[in-house]
Design a protein around this motif. Structure first.
Motif, short mmCIF file in Angstrom:
data_model
loop_
_atom_site.label_atom_id
_atom_site.label_comp_id
_atom_site.label_asym_id
_atom_site.label_seq_id
_atom_site.Cartn_x
_atom_site.Cartn_y
_atom_site.Cartn_z
N TYR A 151 0.84 -1.19 0.00
CA TYR A 151 0.00 0.00 0.00
C TYR A 151 0.88 1.24 0.00
O TYR A 151 2.01 1.22 0.51
N ALA A 152 0.36 2.31 -0.58
CA ALA A 152 1.03 3.61 -0.54
C ALA A 152 0.33 4.49 0.49
O ALA A 152 -0.85 4.29 0.79
N LYS A 153 1.04 5.47 1.00
CA LYS A 153 0.38 6.47 1.84
C LYS A 153 -0.47 7.38 0.95
O LYS A 153 -1.60 7.72 1.30
N ASP A 154 0.07 7.75 -0.20
CA ASP A 154 -0.69 8.52 -1.19
C ASP A 154 -0.19 8.10 -2.57
O ASP A 154 0.85 8.53 -3.03
N LYS A 155 -0.97 7.25 -3.23
CA LYS A 155 -0.53 6.69 -4.51
C LYS A 155 -0.30 7.76 -5.56
O LYS A 155 0.54 7.60 -6.46
N ASN A 156 -1.01 8.87 -5.45
CA ASN A 156 -0.86 9.93 -6.45
C ASN A 156 0.52 10.59 -6.40
O ASN A 156 0.96 11.20 -7.38
N LEU A 157 1.20 10.46 -5.27
CA LEU A 157 2.54 11.06 -5.13
C LEU A 157 3.66 10.06 -5.36
O LEU A 157 4.83 10.40 -5.26
N LEU A 158 3.28 8.84 -5.68
CA LEU A 158 4.26 7.75 -5.80
C LEU A 158 4.87 7.73 -7.21
O LEU A 158 4.14 7.74 -8.20
N PRO A 159 6.21 7.70 -7.31
CA PRO A 159 6.82 7.57 -8.64
C PRO A 159 6.61 6.16 -9.18
O PRO A 159 6.28 5.23 -8.42
N ASN A 160 6.79 5.98 -10.49
CA ASN A 160 6.68 4.65 -11.07
C ASN A 160 7.74 3.74 -10.48
O ASN A 160 8.90 4.12 -10.34
N PHE A 161 7.35 2.51 -10.13
CA PHE A 161 8.31 1.56 -9.60
C PHE A 161 9.25 1.09 -10.70
O PHE A 161 8.83 0.87 -11.84
N GLN A 162 10.51 0.92 -10.35
CA GLN A 162 11.50 0.41 -11.28
C GLN A 162 12.34 -0.67 -10.60
O GLN A 162 12.88 -0.44 -9.51
N ALA A 163 12.42 -1.83 -11.23
CA ALA A 163 13.27 -2.91 -10.72
C ALA A 163 14.59 -2.90 -11.48
O ALA A 163 14.70 -2.31 -12.55
N ASP A 164 15.61 -3.55 -10.90
CA ASP A 164 16.91 -3.64 -11.58
C ASP A 164 16.78 -4.47 -12.85
O ASP A 164 16.04 -5.47 -12.90
N ARG A 165 17.53 -4.09 -13.87
CA ARG A 165 17.56 -4.86 -15.12
C ARG A 165 18.60 -5.96 -15.02
O ARG A 165 19.65 -5.81 -14.40
N THR A 166 18.30 -7.09 -15.65
CA THR A 166 19.23 -8.22 -15.70
C THR A 166 19.52 -8.55 -17.16
O THR A 166 18.89 -8.00 -18.08
N GLU A 167 20.48 -9.40 -17.39
CA GLU A 167 20.80 -9.83 -18.75
C GLU A 167 19.58 -10.46 -19.42
O GLU A 167 19.37 -10.33 -20.63
N LYS A 168 18.79 -11.16 -18.63
CA LYS A 168 17.57 -11.78 -19.16
C LYS A 168 16.62 -10.72 -19.70
O LYS A 168 15.98 -10.89 -20.74
#
Length: 625
Positions: A302-319
């Motif tokens: 859950y977010a405290k305020d989803k409207n203020l949340l940046p887009n989630f980014q995961a680490d990139r892998t070779e795959k």
């Protein structure tokens, strides 16, 4: 057919013109909100109606008191407002004593016997002992509303130490350090409120699952009502600590998953729900399961305020990069084709495109992804090109433009670790499995990467074996950990010392961890908590009588206790189990620890070292923030 009550209420509401109506229909959600907040104008008009005043008020000491909850109940009944304009017809949700949680001002505090080292069955190993069976009668107590402020007031911190690569020393000051607190986690959270409100970027929790059968070292046999209250108390203060763009991640199995979602909807608002991430934590089938071999946990986000949340980014892998090629020697480098079709039917996006050779390219079934002007702009920059045979267009997504990737909500052990990995990490550090339910460092590494940046604060108040804090340190995040169990000093702190020294388990190689960092450790200063522990650990009546003598000199008793009767011989005619129950029951539970407001009282100041005194003054100092 309108009832008399219906008619009288409507007569009041029409005085406000359209404020409480939508197209002539009662907007009962609006009425309920204003009743709940005691809107002065609405209450005044209701009291001016003789029929409503008779039915919904009472006289107390010469004053007229409006029974607002009874009025609200009227508006929540469909038989009164059968075609009313509302987002729901009947309210459904969690209740305590017949009232919805979000309407109640009461706080039921089970924690004196649920989450501190106070009694048997605090851990799995204790649950079979004969001296204190887990069915003892002193499990639940309600703390009066006027005592809660005292209970939740910030506490004195003692035994403050700073851990660094050079060793351990006294901590006489505090300045943006990593922090570990030993003590009841609900009261520790309130101790942090003034200093850390709106500052924590990420909260990760692995709370008791309420299974009654796992190895979690807290009492893990709550009934639903007690467990939900236990969680509600902690999640409410946790939300206050979370930054406006922060998120909370809670680890669960299926046992309470549905209940915790409803509770989180109420505390964080259902609009701030982010995801239910499925973590595949085991590969091996469990043949001792009756119906299904369970291979996953939930990570509720859950977010405290989803409207203020940046887009989630995961680490990139070779795959992730495998699909990127450069068949046309594009000077911008590797690329892959992206979808040019609209995901939804948009008639305004169904236009034709003319290729350089005159070929007319028809739109996809649902239309193009962008307006024609946008497509032409992307063609001019080379992001969109025509296929060699001019049968369509291709969008180029360049690897050079990809900083990360959107994370999925299904996590496998290969990149997020397994329970077996976690046990191996603990065994590598300590030589044996000193903690029964650890989480793997890869799991925390993945979610910390997604939900925070360097120097952000990460909080875990069910600290356990300190995986969260260990990974946060290795990833250059600040951290706060809270743990009440005594293994904090033999497992949690010891592990973090080894991290500072540069231990190479878990994610150390992946992040090139070389050691370093520091943290401050402190304890909530025990008051009545100390007596409770002594009572539980007493071996015989002689021990209990010595403890009772000390209690009569310095302990705080519940105001309802008759001390003369308590000192009678009747107490010592009981069984030792009953003696323990009685002595614990009479202690004032809102005085478990010393409040900071008492630090300069002479009888308290003498109990605190000069170093700890200076630490408290520094920790609670107003720095003008």
């Amino acid at each position: 057919m309108e009832t008399k009550l219906n008619q009288e209420i409507r007569a009041v509401l029409v005085k406000f013109d359209d404020k409480y109506f939508v197209d002539g229909i009662v907007n009962k959600s609006k009425v309920i909100r204003d009743l709940d907040s005691y809107d002065a104008d609405l209450v005044k008009e209701l009291l001016s109606n003789d029929e409503l005043k008779k039915r919904f008020t009472m006289e107390i000491a010469g004053a007229t008191v409006i029974k607002v909850n009874d009025l609200i109940d009227v508006f929540e009944q469909d038989e009164y407002w059968q075609d009313s304009y509302t987002k729901y017809s009947k309210k459904i949700g969690l209740t305590v004593n017949g009232r919805f949680l979000d309407e109640s001002s009461e706080v039921v505090l089970d924690f004196p016997y649920k989450d501190t080292v106070l009694k048997a069955s605090m851990s799995k190993e204790d649950s079979g002992k004969d001296d204190l069976k887990p069915d003892e009668p002193f499990l639940n107590e309600i703390i009066a509303q006027d005592e809660i402020d005292t209970l939740f007031d910030k506490k004195i911190l003692v035994n403050a130490k700073r851990y660094t690569k050079e060793g351990v020393g006294e901590a006489a000051a505090f300045d943006e350090d990593n922090l570990i607190i030993k003590g009841n986690n609900l009261l520790a959270l309130h101790t942090l409120k003034e200093k850390y409100s709106d500052k924590v970027k990420l909260i990760y929790l692995d709370p008791p699952y309420n299974t009654g059968s796992d190895g979690f070292n807290y009492n893990d046999r709550f009934n639903h009502a007690s467990w939900l209250t236990f969680m509600k108390n902690r999640l409410e203060i946790a939300r206050d600590l979370l930054s406006e763009d922060g998120t909370i991640w809670i680890n669960f199995d299926d046992n309470e998953n549905g209940y915790i979602n409803v509770l989180l909807d109420q505390i964080f608002n259902e609009s701030n729900y982010i995801a239910n991430v499925i973590w595949n934590h085991t590969k091996q089938s469990k043949n001792d399961e009756r119906f299904f071999s369970r291979h996953y946990n939930h990570l509720i986000v859950y977010a405290k305020d989803k409207n203020l949340l940046p887009n989630f980014q995961a680490d990139r892998t070779e795959k992730d990069n495998k699909a990127y090629k450069n068949p046309d020697n594009d000077p911008k480098g590797l690329w892959r084709s992206g979808d040019v079709r609209s995901p939804n039917l948009r008639k305004t996006l169904k236009y034709t495109i003319e290729a350089p050779n005159g070929t007319i390219i028809q739109p996809p079934e649902k239309g193009w992804r962008w307006a024609k002007e946008t497509v032409e702009e992307k063609m001019s920059t080379g992001e969109i090109v025509f296929k060699k045979d001019y049968s369509g267009i291709v969008r180029k997504i360049y690897l050079a433009d990809q900083e990360g990737r959107t994370p999925e909500n299904l996590w496998y052990g290969e990149d997020s670790g397994t329970t077996r990995d976690a046990n191996g990490e603990i065994k590598k550090i300590f030589g044996t499995n000193v903690f029964s339910t650890p989480k793997p460092e890869k799991l925390l590494n993945k979610l910390i990467t997604i939900a925070s940046k360097e120097n952000d604060i990460v909080l875990d108040f069910f600290m356990g074996s300190a995986t969260t804090q260990a990974v946060a340190m290795k990833m250059n995040r600040r951290f706060i950990g809270i743990e009440q169990m005594d293994y904090i000093n033999t497992v949690s702190v010891t592990r973090l010392q080894k991290v500072i020294e540069g231990e190479q388990g878990g994610i150390s190689t992946d992040v090139n961890w070389q050691g370093g960092g520091s943290f401050v450790y402190a304890e909530l200063m025990e008051k009545n908590t100390g007596f409770i522990k002594e009572i539980v650990n007493a071996k015989n009546m002689t021990d209990l009588q010595a403890i009772f003598k000390q209690m009569m000199e310095t302990a705080d008793f519940d105001f309802r206790v008759d001390l003369e009767e308590l000192q009678s011989e009747d107490l010592w005619q009981q069984s030792i189990d009953d003696q323990k129950r009685i002595l614990i029951k009479v202690i004032d539970k809102n005085q478990l620890y010393y409040n900071y407001s008492e630090i300069d009282d002479k009888n308290v100041r003498d109990l605190i070292s000069d170093s700890d005194y200076e630490f408290n003054k520094s920790f609670y100092a107003d720095r003008g923030e």
